[in-house]
Design an enzyme around this catalytic site. Structure first.
Site, PDB file in Angstrom:
ATOM      1  N   HIS A 363       0.808  -1.228   0.000  1.00 40.09           N
ATOM      2  CA  HIS A 363       0.000   0.000   0.000  1.00 40.09           C
ATOM      3  C   HIS A 363       0.839   1.275   0.000  1.00 40.09           C
ATOM      4  O   HIS A 363       0.295   2.385   0.111  1.00 40.09           O
ATOM      5  CB  HIS A 363      -0.902   0.032   1.228  1.00 40.09           C
ATOM      6  CG  HIS A 363      -1.950  -1.029   1.265  1.00 40.09           C
ATOM      7  ND1 HIS A 363      -3.229  -0.857   0.787  1.00 40.09           N
ATOM      8  CD2 HIS A 363      -1.891  -2.307   1.724  1.00 40.09           C
ATOM      9  CE1 HIS A 363      -3.924  -1.967   0.977  1.00 40.09           C
ATOM     10  NE2 HIS A 363      -3.135  -2.859   1.527  1.00 40.09           N
ATOM     11  N   LYS A 554      -7.998  13.892   4.643  1.00 42.80           N
ATOM     12  CA  LYS A 554      -7.114  12.720   4.609  1.00 42.80           C
ATOM     13  C   LYS A 554      -6.064  12.925   5.707  1.00 42.80           C
ATOM     14  O   LYS A 554      -5.961  13.997   6.277  1.00 42.80           O
ATOM     15  CB  LYS A 554      -6.415  12.575   3.241  1.00 42.80           C
ATOM     16  CG  LYS A 554      -5.725  13.837   2.767  1.00 42.80           C
ATOM     17  CD  LYS A 554      -5.201  13.715   1.348  1.00 42.80           C
ATOM     18  CE  LYS A 554      -6.305  13.683   0.309  1.00 42.80           C
ATOM     19  NZ  LYS A 554      -5.948  12.822  -0.838  1.00 42.80           N
ATOM     20  N   ARG A 555      -5.289  11.899   6.009  1.00 47.25           N
ATOM     21  CA  ARG A 555      -4.235  12.062   7.018  1.00 47.25           C
ATOM     22  C   ARG A 555      -3.318  13.193   6.575  1.00 47.25           C
ATOM     23  O   ARG A 555      -3.110  13.412   5.385  1.00 47.25           O
ATOM     24  CB  ARG A 555      -3.458  10.755   7.172  1.00 47.25           C
ATOM     25  CG  ARG A 555      -4.219   9.657   7.875  1.00 47.25           C
ATOM     26  CD  ARG A 555      -4.505   9.968   9.315  1.00 47.25           C
ATOM     27  NE  ARG A 555      -3.294  10.089  10.126  1.00 47.25           N
ATOM     28  CZ  ARG A 555      -2.904   9.189  11.056  1.00 47.25           C
ATOM     29  NH1 ARG A 555      -3.594   8.100  11.257  1.00 47.25           N
ATOM     30  NH2 ARG A 555      -1.819   9.370  11.773  1.00 47.25           N
ATOM     31  N   LYS A 560       1.082  14.438   0.786  1.00 48.06           N
ATOM     32  CA  LYS A 560      -0.315  14.715   0.394  1.00 48.06           C
ATOM     33  C   LYS A 560      -0.518  16.218   0.153  1.00 48.06           C
ATOM     34  O   LYS A 560      -1.513  16.646  -0.396  1.00 48.06           O
ATOM     35  CB  LYS A 560      -1.256  14.172   1.464  1.00 48.06           C
ATOM     36  CG  LYS A 560      -1.228  12.643   1.606  1.00 48.06           C
ATOM     37  CD  LYS A 560      -2.075  12.188   2.787  1.00 48.06           C
ATOM     38  CE  LYS A 560      -1.954  10.690   3.053  1.00 48.06           C
ATOM     39  NZ  LYS A 560      -2.715   9.826   2.144  1.00 48.06           N
ATOM     40  N   THR A 662      -8.420   6.620  -1.773  1.00 52.71           N
ATOM     41  CA  THR A 662      -9.790   6.092  -1.870  1.00 52.71           C
ATOM     42  C   THR A 662     -10.789   7.222  -1.616  1.00 52.71           C
ATOM     43  O   THR A 662     -11.909   7.208  -2.108  1.00 52.71           O
ATOM     44  CB  THR A 662      -9.994   4.952  -0.847  1.00 52.71           C
ATOM     45  OG1 THR A 662      -9.434   5.349   0.396  1.00 52.71           O
ATOM     46  CG2 THR A 662      -9.353   3.664  -1.324  1.00 52.71           C
ATOM     47  N   LYS A 666     -14.584   8.426  -3.296  1.00 55.76           N
ATOM     48  CA  LYS A 666     -15.794   8.756  -2.536  1.00 55.76           C
ATOM     49  C   LYS A 666     -16.329  10.134  -2.938  1.00 55.76           C
ATOM     50  O   LYS A 666     -17.528  10.334  -3.107  1.00 55.76           O
ATOM     51  CB  LYS A 666     -15.496   8.682  -1.033  1.00 55.76           C
ATOM     52  CG  LYS A 666     -15.110   7.295  -0.554  1.00 55.76           C
ATOM     53  CD  LYS A 666     -14.383   7.285   0.776  1.00 55.76           C
ATOM     54  CE  LYS A 666     -13.820   5.887   1.092  1.00 55.76           C
ATOM     55  NZ  LYS A 666     -12.888   5.892   2.258  1.00 55.76           N
TER      56      LYS A 666
END
Ligand SMILES: CCc1ccc([C@H](C)CC(=O)N[C@@H]2O[C@H](CO)[C@@H](O)[C@H](O)[C@H]2O)cc1
Length: 822
Positions: A363, A554-555, A560, A662, A666
């Site tokens: 992952h 998100k984290r 990111k 993911t 969504k």
């Protein structure tokens, strides 16, 4: 003929209403007048549980049958979210229960909001495991999720003075009606000690493990219901307990602490989830947790197998075990230990069974997230496992030597043992060697695995490598989270899409229907109004539901690039300050996400967001055209509120860093348009929805490598880009930190002198793309078309499709329909 509805399973409104009152009385020991909302929630939870038990027990029984092959999903994390609402959807009794609760003078949504969510995961990996369990049941695939029943899950996040503060997550304090303890299925787990060779009474060479201490593993089972099917698979989570919870000998010697020492020690094992979401820490307790649940789970599978089978010869025919990243990878060595030491198999047949049984999913490409355990810790804690790993490694390297004669570098990169300085056990290598399939979680990621971190394994056994792009369950992330959109879609194309998501494609025929487009906008508007109310209640900021909701949840992690999002916000702020008549649609920037407690740069990025927000939200010149909101404690429950309300989905990671994502799926399935890089599953989302319906920016993965290979000089962008310079200087001068220049300077310095994730290199491209977003949003008809086409073309990203691919390419399992016998 009159059907007598029995109270425990009846589905008509009156029976349900009576059943809730019965459970309130007989289980909660309360009558309505003195009952709390939580009492009613518990009573309703038991009422719903009664109505899935038959499915559950029949499924368990059927999965035990002789020739039924099952999937075992081994994961250190399962981020299942709150159960009540989801079970009402999958049982298809939402309406009746809503009415029954209404007739009891209560509100179902309020009871649903009472439930503490089991935060047994950090982020993407844990939530994916939960979506996959939902799809396994909905596709009627016999399966069991194996994990750890942490007493404390992921911390609750409070924001104090703009900083993250971690609060212990006491999710079990009011009890958990969705689990059933199964002490009768407890197993024992060895730790420490030494090994001893011996010859058994058949003269065979054997090794036994004499542990320093033994811990008991007690399983707790939670039903995982499929959507409108009879299948209810099991999530089996292990709790640790001391074999001997009280040592009288020590007590009599007055050593009171000693008397309960092993009790405390054993119970600490599963006390808390490690809140890191990438960087590992190599803490011994973490390895103990991993071995504990793996050992419990494999013993449990073998015990179940030997009920109907006389030997383990066909174990790999009846069990497909998936390793959710390297966290359960010690399972490869543990199955060998159980087969060889306990069930006396010869090495080779045992190895065949092992390799055929396991599949390994990677992952992350981040080198710092690849687990490797110091030999010292591993050998002391798991002496017999280390011996077995050496044997696996020697036999494996023998094969490598034959295939790549005198190729030392290959040998050392493929070896499970990292010989550098104080030696390590490389869990990814063990997983690759011990599995018959290795997959990434998006096409780009799976390619990068073969080109980079697993290149040598790919060269050795290319046939093992495959890809399964992630997916999400439409039940929780559309039907439960967005009933209005669900209703509108179902009105148009029926409801088969809920478990045949490709059918969303039929929505394309309505894209030119202006009244449908306005209904589409109406749905989004109402959901945004709901979120606006929640934001005002939660953080006291009033946002304009007509503004463009630009969302990044998100984290928190540098790759990111939440801080790149902030650079855009400040750019817009400066532009509006300089030109108040700038014609851009008002925007509300919404952030959410937890930072690992020890990840200081991530925590400082949260402070940057809240600091910039404080200034912008209170700047009268802006006339509310920009608002910045940091929503605390982002989790599954909050995700269900936020994804349906977004107009723009921020998927802005540095290309090559986000394995899949993911959240991106969504958002898109709920009608948000995506601004993003060609990273992870963004690539496939853009392929499906069409480049014209996706706001693309930034360097590609090869370009990132190119820039880095030539030596990246981030300051050059600062020097050459005036607007960027203005933005960074505004942060440096303390404008957003009440004049305190030190507070946010570390972020600016990191960008100017290192910028490992190339924010400055992607800045201008991002800003340009955001301008396109503003232009597009001005034309609401165009925006609605793009939004409808996005949803219509997202069928691929159902976790049902992902699971079907795992079943066909990796697990070779078939669905088994469950017959309901009384
Ligand atoms: C040991 C600490 C630790 C804990 C969790 C992890 C996970 C692998 C991190 C994770 O959640 N990865 C995310 O997995 C998602 C599901 O496949 C992907 O969609 C995300 O891109 C990936 O970051 C690594 C290291």
């Amino acid at each position: 003929n009159v059907t007598i509805e029995d109270d425990r399973t009846g589905l008509d409104i009156e029976t349900i209403r009576r059943a809730v009152l019965d459970n309130l009385f007989y289980i909660q020991g309360k009558f309505p007048a003195i009952a709390t909302k939580h009492d009613f929630y518990m009573a309703l939870a038991y009422t719903v549980r009664d109505r899935l038990l038959q499915r559950w027990l029949n499924s368990v029984q059927t999965n035990l049958k002789k020739d039924v092959k099952s999937v075992a999903y081994l994961s250190a994390e399962f981020l299942v979210g709150p159960h009540l609402g989801n079970n009402l959807i999958n049982l298809d009794i939402y309406q009746q229960v809503e009415q029954a609760i209404k007739e009891s003078g209560l509100n179902l949504q309020e009871l649903i909001d009472t439930e503490e969510e089991p935060g047994l995961g950090n982020g993407g990996l844990g939530r994916l495991a939960a979506c996959y369990l939902d799809s396994l049941s909905s596709l009627e695939i016999p399966a069991i999720g194996y994990g750890i029943r942490y007493e404390f899950g992921i911390f609750d996040q409070h924001i104090q003075d703009g900083w993250q503060v971690e609060i212990t997550d006491k999710w079990l304090q009011y009890g958990n009606p969705w689990e059933i303890a199964r002490p009768e299925s407890s197993v024992m787990v060895n730790f420490g000690g030494r090994t001893e060779a011996y010859t058994d009474d058949h003269g065979a060479f054997r090794v036994r493990w004499i542990p320093e201490y033994v811990v008991k593993g007690i399983p707790y089972d939670t039903p995982i219901l499929g959507y409108k099917v009879n299948t209810a698979n099991t999530l089996r989570l292990w709790r640790s307990e001391a074999c001997e919870s009280f040592n009288f000998e020590r007590f009599n010697q007055g050593d009171y602490y000693g008397a309960v020492d092993s009790k405390v020690h054993s119970e600490n094992l599963c006390k808390v989830l490690y809140p890191n979401d990438e960087p590992i820490q190599g803490k011994e307790l973490r390895l103990q947790q991993q071995y504990f649940f793996v050992c419990c789970s494999l013993q449990d599978m073998i015990r179940t197998h030997l009920i109907e089978n006389s030997s383990l010869d066909n174990f790999d025919q009846l069990w497909a075990i998936q390793l959710n990243d390297t966290h359960p990878a010690v399972a490869v060595a543990e199955l060998m230990r159980l087969l060889v030491d306990v069930h006396h198999y010869e090495w080779e047949p045992a190895w065949q069974i092992t390799e055929n049984t396991f599949g390994y999913t990677n992952h992350t490409l981040l080198p710092e997230a690849l687990e490797k355990w110091p030999l010292s810790i591993f050998g002391r804690l798991l002496p017999r496992l280390l011996e077995i790993i050496y044997e696996i490694n020697n036999r494996f390297l023998e094969r490598v030597r034959i295939k790549f004669p005198d190729n030392g570098s290959k040998m050392s990169s493929l070896s499970i043992i990292d010989e550098s300085d104080d030696k390590y056990v490389r869990m990814a290598n063990l997983a690759c060697i011990g599995s018959h399939r290795i997959n990434g979680v998006a096409q780009l990621h799976s390619e990068l695995l073969k080109e980079t971190i697993l290149h040598d394994f790919y060269a050795l056994f290319p046939e093992k490598f495959t890809n399964v792009t992630n997916g999400v369950t439409p039940r929780r992330w559309m039907v439960l989270s967005n009933p209005r959109l669900t209703e509108l879609i179902t009105q148009k194309i029926g409801n088969r899409w809920i478990n045949h998501l490709d059918e969303l494609k039929q929505l394309e025929q309505f894209v030119d229907d202006a009244s449908f487009r306005s209904q589409w906008r109406q749905v989004k508007q109402e959901v945004k109004q709901d979120l606006a109310k929640y934001i005002e209640k939660k953080v006291g900021i009033v946002v304009n539901p007509a503004s463009l909701f630009d969302v990044q949840v998100k984290r928190i992690h540098e790759y990111k690039r939440q801080h790149l999002n902030v650079l855009h916000i400040i750019t817009l702020y400066n532009r509006l300050k300089h030109n108040p008549n700038l014609d851009i649609p008002p925007r509300t920037f919404i952030f959410g996400g937890k930072a690992a407690p020890g990840y200081f740069m991530a925590k400082r990025i949260i402070k940057l967001i809240t600091s910039v927000g404080d200034v912008i939200n209170n700047d009268p010149d802006l006339k509310d055209r920009l608002k910045v909101v940091f929503l605390p404690d982002y989790n599954v429950t909050l995700g269900q509120r936020v994804y349906p309300a977004a107009d723009l989905s921020e998927q802005i990671s540095t290309a090559g860093k986000e394995a899949s994502g993911t959240g991106n799926m969504k958002f898109s399935l709920n009608g948000a348009l995506t601004i993003g890089t060609l990273d992870g599953a963004n690539v496939e989302i853009r392929e499906e929805v069409g480049a014209e319906n996706f706001f693309l920016f930034g360097l590609t993965t090869p370009q990132v490598a190119e820039v880095k290979s030539h030596g990246y000089y981030p300051r050059g962008h600062y020097d050459s880009n005036e607007e960027l310079r203005g933005v960074l200087d505004l942060i440096s001068c303390g404008f957003f930190s009440r004049g305190n220049r030190e507070l946010l300077q570390p972020i600016v310095d990191n960008l100017l002198y290192d910028d490992p994730y190339l924010l400055l290199a992607d800045y201008q491209s991002y800003i340009n793309s955001q301008e396109e977003v503003s232009e597009a949003y001005k034309d609401q008809e165009r925006w609605s078309r793009m939004s409808i086409l996005n949803v219509a073309r997202m069928g691929k990203f159902s976790s049902d499709r992902s699971i079907q691919e795992y079943c066909d390419n990796i697990w070779k399992v078939q669905p088994v329909s469950i017959k309901l016998q009384a």
